[in-house]
Motif scaffolding. Structure first.
Motif, short mmCIF file in Angstrom:
data_model
loop_
_atom_site.label_atom_id
_atom_site.label_comp_id
_atom_site.label_asym_id
_atom_site.label_seq_id
_atom_site.Cartn_x
_atom_site.Cartn_y
_atom_site.Cartn_z
N PHE A 139 0.87 -1.21 0.06
CA PHE A 139 0.00 -0.15 0.04
C PHE A 139 0.88 1.15 -0.01
O PHE A 139 1.90 1.37 0.61
N ASP A 140 0.42 2.22 -0.71
CA ASP A 140 1.13 3.41 -0.65
C ASP A 140 0.62 4.36 0.61
O ASP A 140 1.44 4.99 1.21
N ALA A 141 -0.41 4.21 1.16
CA ALA A 141 -0.76 4.90 2.11
C ALA A 141 -2.18 4.39 2.77
O ALA A 141 -2.71 3.28 2.37
N ALA A 142 -2.50 4.59 4.15
CA ALA A 142 -3.60 4.03 4.79
C ALA A 142 -4.08 5.13 5.71
O ALA A 142 -3.38 5.76 6.11
N ILE A 143 -5.52 5.04 5.76
CA ILE A 143 -6.17 6.09 6.63
C ILE A 143 -6.90 5.20 7.78
O ILE A 143 -7.52 4.26 7.36
N GLY A 144 -6.71 5.65 9.03
CA GLY A 144 -7.24 4.72 10.19
C GLY A 144 -6.90 5.40 11.31
O GLY A 144 -6.28 6.15 11.65
N GLY A 145 -7.40 4.62 12.42
CA GLY A 145 -6.91 4.79 13.89
C GLY A 145 -6.54 3.73 14.56
O GLY A 145 -7.03 2.61 14.19
N GLY A 146 -5.89 3.83 15.53
CA GLY A 146 -5.49 2.80 16.31
C GLY A 146 -4.47 1.65 15.76
O GLY A 146 -4.16 0.52 16.18
N PHE A 147 -3.62 2.18 14.75
CA PHE A 147 -2.82 1.35 13.89
C PHE A 147 -1.47 1.33 14.73
O PHE A 147 -0.94 2.09 15.33
N ASP A 148 -1.02 -0.03 14.86
CA ASP A 148 0.27 -0.17 15.26
C ASP A 148 1.50 0.35 14.19
O ASP A 148 1.18 0.28 12.97
N LEU A 149 2.50 1.11 14.77
CA LEU A 149 3.39 1.50 13.78
C LEU A 149 4.72 1.17 13.69
O LEU A 149 5.70 1.17 14.56
#
Length: 310
Positions: A139-149
């Motif tokens: 993926f080039d990008a993702a949008i969301g919340g609570g992602f492990d970094l």
């Protein structure tokens, strides 16, 4: 000098542990990937993988080689992507993951202007409420919340990820006034369970003074989606705890109202995620900058801040 394709097949196979999966992501056949890796091993004079019927495992030499070439391969890919432009404009397929409802409500409406500004970019947008492996899945990008970094991925904050309590006006009229968190105990609740674990999380409520109170409400039903919970609450079936962005259209239409408007759940941030790299592809940079610009221009971060909008 090893060919670019052989190195790419090796790196992708090492990342996913399978020639077949690497082939799927590279749009090649498993046989072609296997031959490219075998050719690389023959030219280097070392075995890079231990092969079994179930999985590929890197040898010690393979682990060392992967550490030395993976970053360089990504640099070359980004450099090529930045050169491949149409009349100086960013170009290429833009693969982005985003939450289903959030994407439909707030990202898809930006698509027309984005394509008008960057006509050589071809969106490949995936709508899924689960976290993706940004780098491993390409993926080039993702949008969301609570992602492990994970290492190599950065996050740019778009808006607070606040959850609020909402109910239909008719439901509020049928019950005694709700003035403090303790008044929720006698009410039917519509709560959200995690799509990943199936569990209902125990949320603490927070107010503007940063005081906290437990959320004690009788669980009448559970949903795995805030949009569905809003639709259920709209029917007067209970008090729903939902993500602020999903509640906004219902609040603006006055089909739902906030319950305990001074209180909310702080669930971190909704962010834009992408690979950290000094040679970020032009298409990715264009998308990141455009989304940040639009969220600022439309004041969405303020609109989704439950501490400001009561």
């Amino acid at each position: 000098m090893e060919t670019f394709s052989s190195l790419e097949c090796f790196v992708r196979s090492a990342e996913v542990g399978s020639f077949a999966e690497a082939a799927r992501r590279l749009s090649l056949t498993p046989a072609a990937v296997g031959k490219n890796v075998a050719r690389l091993e023959a030219n280097l004079g070392v075995r890079l993988f231990q092969r079994s019927t179930r999985r590929l495992t890197l040898t010690e030499a393979g682990q060392r080689f992967l550490g030395e070439v993976a970053g360089s391969l990504q640099t070359i890919q980004y450099a090529v992507a930045n050169l491949a432009s149409a009349e100086g404009q960013p170009t290429g397929t833009l693969k982005v993951s985003m939450g289903t409802v959030f994407g439909r409500l707030y990202i898809v409406p930006l698509l027309g202007e984005f394509l008008q500004r960057y006509p050589a970019i071809s969106p490949d947008w995936h709508f899924d409420n689960r976290q993706v492996d940004l780098i491993g899945q390409g993926f080039d990008a993702a949008i969301g919340g609570g992602f492990d970094l994970p290492q190599g991925v950065v996050a740019r904050k778009l808006t607070p990820a606040h959850r609020i309590l909402v109910a239909a006006p008719a439901f509020i009229e049928r019950h005694s006034p709700i003035r403090q968190p303790g008044d929720l105990q006698a009410l039917d609740g519509i709560l959200i369970r995690s799509p990943q674990t199936g569990r209902v999380r125990s949320w603490p409520l927070t107010n503007q003074q940063q005081e906290q109170s437990p959320l004690n409400i009788r669980v009448r039903m559970t949903m795995s989606d805030s949009e569905a919970a809003c639709a259920a609450a709209q029917q007067g079936l209970g008090v729903a705890l939902v993500s602020m962005p999903f509640a906004v259209p219902y609040l603006e239409a006055a089909s739902l109202v906030r319950v305990l408007p001074d209180w909310y759940v702080d669930d971190g941030n909704i962010s834009l995620y992408y690979a950290e790299h000094k040679l970020l592809p032009g298409k990715t940079r264009a998308f990141v900058d455009f989304v940040l610009e639009q969220f600022a221009a439309q004041g969405l971060a303020q609109k989704f801040d439950a501490s400001l909008n009561r």
